[in-house]
Design a protein around this motif. Structure first.
Motif, PDB file in Angstrom:
ATOM      1  N   ILE A 107      53.749  46.328  26.634  1.00 39.43           N
ATOM      2  CA  ILE A 107      52.304  46.731  26.992  1.00 39.43           C
ATOM      3  C   ILE A 107      52.137  46.666  28.404  1.00 39.43           C
ATOM      4  O   ILE A 107      51.053  47.640  29.112  1.00 39.43           O
ATOM      5  N   ASP A 108      52.438  45.543  29.187  1.00 42.79           N
ATOM      6  CA  ASP A 108      52.308  45.602  30.677  1.00 42.79           C
ATOM      7  C   ASP A 108      52.771  46.925  31.227  1.00 42.79           C
ATOM      8  O   ASP A 108      52.353  47.121  32.197  1.00 42.79           O
ATOM      9  N   VAL A 109      54.051  47.283  30.791  1.00 41.38           N
ATOM     10  CA  VAL A 109      54.678  48.437  31.372  1.00 41.38           C
ATOM     11  C   VAL A 109      53.597  49.801  31.115  1.00 41.38           C
ATOM     12  O   VAL A 109      53.190  50.266  32.232  1.00 41.38           O
ATOM     13  N   VAL A 110      53.109  49.829  30.058  1.00 40.54           N
ATOM     14  CA  VAL A 110      52.257  50.973  29.726  1.00 40.54           C
ATOM     15  C   VAL A 110      51.010  50.756  30.640  1.00 40.54           C
ATOM     16  O   VAL A 110      50.380  51.822  31.380  1.00 40.54           O
ATOM     17  N   ASN A 111      50.358  49.657  30.787  1.00 41.63           N
ATOM     18  CA  ASN A 111      49.185  49.058  31.460  1.00 41.63           C
ATOM     19  C   ASN A 111      49.332  48.914  32.977  1.00 41.63           C
ATOM     20  O   ASN A 111      48.406  48.971  33.698  1.00 41.63           O
ATOM     21  N   GLN A 112      50.650  49.052  33.331  1.00 38.94           N
ATOM     22  CA  GLN A 112      51.016  48.762  34.593  1.00 38.94           C
ATOM     23  C   GLN A 112      50.544  47.326  35.280  1.00 38.94           C
ATOM     24  O   GLN A 112      49.820  47.392  36.225  1.00 38.94           O
ATOM     25  N   ASP A 113      50.756  46.327  34.424  1.00 34.30           N
ATOM     26  CA  ASP A 113      50.257  45.083  34.853  1.00 34.30           C
ATOM     27  C   ASP A 113      51.299  44.067  35.184  1.00 34.30           C
ATOM     28  O   ASP A 113      51.405  43.247  34.605  1.00 34.30           O
ATOM     29  N   GLN A 114      51.996  44.674  36.165  1.00 29.13           N
ATOM     30  CA  GLN A 114      53.114  43.785  36.652  1.00 29.13           C
ATOM     31  C   GLN A 114      52.970  43.156  37.912  1.00 29.13           C
ATOM     32  O   GLN A 114      53.648  42.245  38.444  1.00 29.13           O
ATOM     33  N   VAL A 115      51.864  43.671  38.573  1.00 31.66           N
ATOM     34  CA  VAL A 115      51.819  43.195  40.161  1.00 31.66           C
ATOM     35  C   VAL A 115      50.483  42.589  40.227  1.00 31.66           C
ATOM     36  O   VAL A 115      49.407  43.040  39.622  1.00 31.66           O
ATOM     37  N   GLY A 116      50.245  42.192  41.273  1.00 32.31           N
ATOM     38  CA  GLY A 116      48.687  41.717  41.594  1.00 32.31           C
ATOM     39  C   GLY A 116      48.341  40.239  41.132  1.00 32.31           C
ATOM     40  O   GLY A 116      48.792  39.695  40.218  1.00 32.31           O
ATOM     41  N   SER A 117      47.366  39.778  41.616  1.00 35.00           N
ATOM     42  CA  SER A 117      46.539  38.586  41.324  1.00 35.00           C
ATOM     43  C   SER A 117      46.195  38.365  39.922  1.00 35.00           C
ATOM     44  O   SER A 117      45.567  39.327  39.547  1.00 35.00           O
ATOM     45  N   GLY A 118      46.676  37.458  39.250  1.00 36.18           N
ATOM     46  CA  GLY A 118      46.193  37.500  37.616  1.00 36.18           C
ATOM     47  C   GLY A 118      47.138  38.468  36.842  1.00 36.18           C
ATOM     48  O   GLY A 118      46.879  38.315  35.627  1.00 36.18           O
ATOM     49  N   SER A 119      48.145  38.909  37.367  1.00 34.53           N
ATOM     50  CA  SER A 119      48.905  39.894  36.636  1.00 34.53           C
ATOM     51  C   SER A 119      49.671  38.976  35.644  1.00 34.53           C
ATOM     52  O   SER A 119      50.417  37.995  35.638  1.00 34.53           O
ATOM     53  N   PRO A 120      49.734  39.512  34.209  1.00 30.83           N
ATOM     54  CA  PRO A 120      50.380  38.787  33.094  1.00 30.83           C
ATOM     55  C   PRO A 120      51.769  38.993  32.983  1.00 30.83           C
ATOM     56  O   PRO A 120      52.313  38.382  32.070  1.00 30.83           O
ATOM     57  N   PHE A 121      52.265  39.953  33.711  1.00 34.08           N
ATOM     58  CA  PHE A 121      53.925  40.532  33.543  1.00 34.08           C
ATOM     59  C   PHE A 121      54.757  39.136  33.568  1.00 34.08           C
ATOM     60  O   PHE A 121      55.399  39.000  32.985  1.00 34.08           O
ATOM     61  N   ALA A 122      54.656  38.263  34.809  1.00 34.83           N
ATOM     62  CA  ALA A 122      55.246  37.074  34.896  1.00 34.83           C
ATOM     63  C   ALA A 122      55.458  36.020  33.831  1.00 34.83           C
ATOM     64  O   ALA A 122      56.314  35.642  33.193  1.00 34.83           O
ATOM     65  N   ALA A 123      53.992  36.149  33.233  1.00 30.02           N
ATOM     66  CA  ALA A 123      53.688  35.046  32.198  1.00 30.02           C
ATOM     67  C   ALA A 123      54.491  35.558  30.977  1.00 30.02           C
ATOM     68  O   ALA A 123      55.082  34.928  30.377  1.00 30.02           O
ATOM     69  N   HIS A 124      54.302  36.999  30.762  1.00 26.75           N
ATOM     70  CA  HIS A 124      54.848  37.351  29.509  1.00 26.75           C
ATOM     71  C   HIS A 124      56.442  37.521  29.558  1.00 26.75           C
ATOM     72  O   HIS A 124      57.152  37.334  28.527  1.00 26.75           O
ATOM     73  N   VAL A 125      56.984  37.726  30.725  1.00 25.32           N
ATOM     74  CA  VAL A 125      58.523  37.753  30.984  1.00 25.32           C
ATOM     75  C   VAL A 125      59.226  36.071  30.628  1.00 25.32           C
ATOM     76  O   VAL A 125      59.837  35.993  29.894  1.00 25.32           O
TER      77      VAL A 125
END
Length: 130
Positions: free
Chosen positions: A68-86
């Motif tokens: 979902i992060d890939v689709v939403n492009q939520d992997q960078v920036g402040s508050g990004s959930p990607f690192a938490a999800h990894v």
């Protein structure tokens, strides 16, 4: 980073998987609360309930959140959930190789450019853990 180092990093960073990846992870809850206490409480309650549903295992749910992060492009920036999800996926037993295969799979369905940014961020996550 060599393949051997990837495995060592994953083995060193993993502990026993949580029964509920949100409700059992106090560090995650503190991080959500640090964004905003009301936001943290809301996310913990709602996401905790969703993560508590019984039919899909925690590792699969964690991998789905990365997709979902890939689709939403939520992997960078402040508050990004990607690192938490990894980190959540690693905690639930996923390997870097599985996450990389997921990102390759997502190239087909979400687009190569979206996955490229995620690969870069994934490298940053693992490089910062060395």
């Amino acid at each position: 980073m060599s393949q051997t180092n990837h495995i060592t990093l994953e083995q060193n960073s993993k502990t026993a998987p949580y029964k509920n990846a949100v409700l059992d992870d106090l560090k995650l809850q503190q991080a959500l609360n640090s964004i905003n206490p009301k936001f943290g409480d809301f996310c913990t309650r709602v996401a905790g309930e969703a993560w508590g549903l019984p039919l899909i295992d925690q590792k699969t749910k964690a991998l789905i959140t990365i997709a979902i992060d890939v689709v939403n492009q939520d992997q960078v920036g402040s508050g990004s959930p990607f690192a938490a999800h990894v980190n959540m996926a690693l905690q639930q037993g996923a390997t870097r190789a599985e996450i990389e295969e997921l990102l390759l799979f997502m190239c087909v369905y979400a687009g190569f450019n979206k996955a490229a940014g995620c690969f870069g961020t994934l490298n940053d996550i693992f490089n910062s853990n060395q």
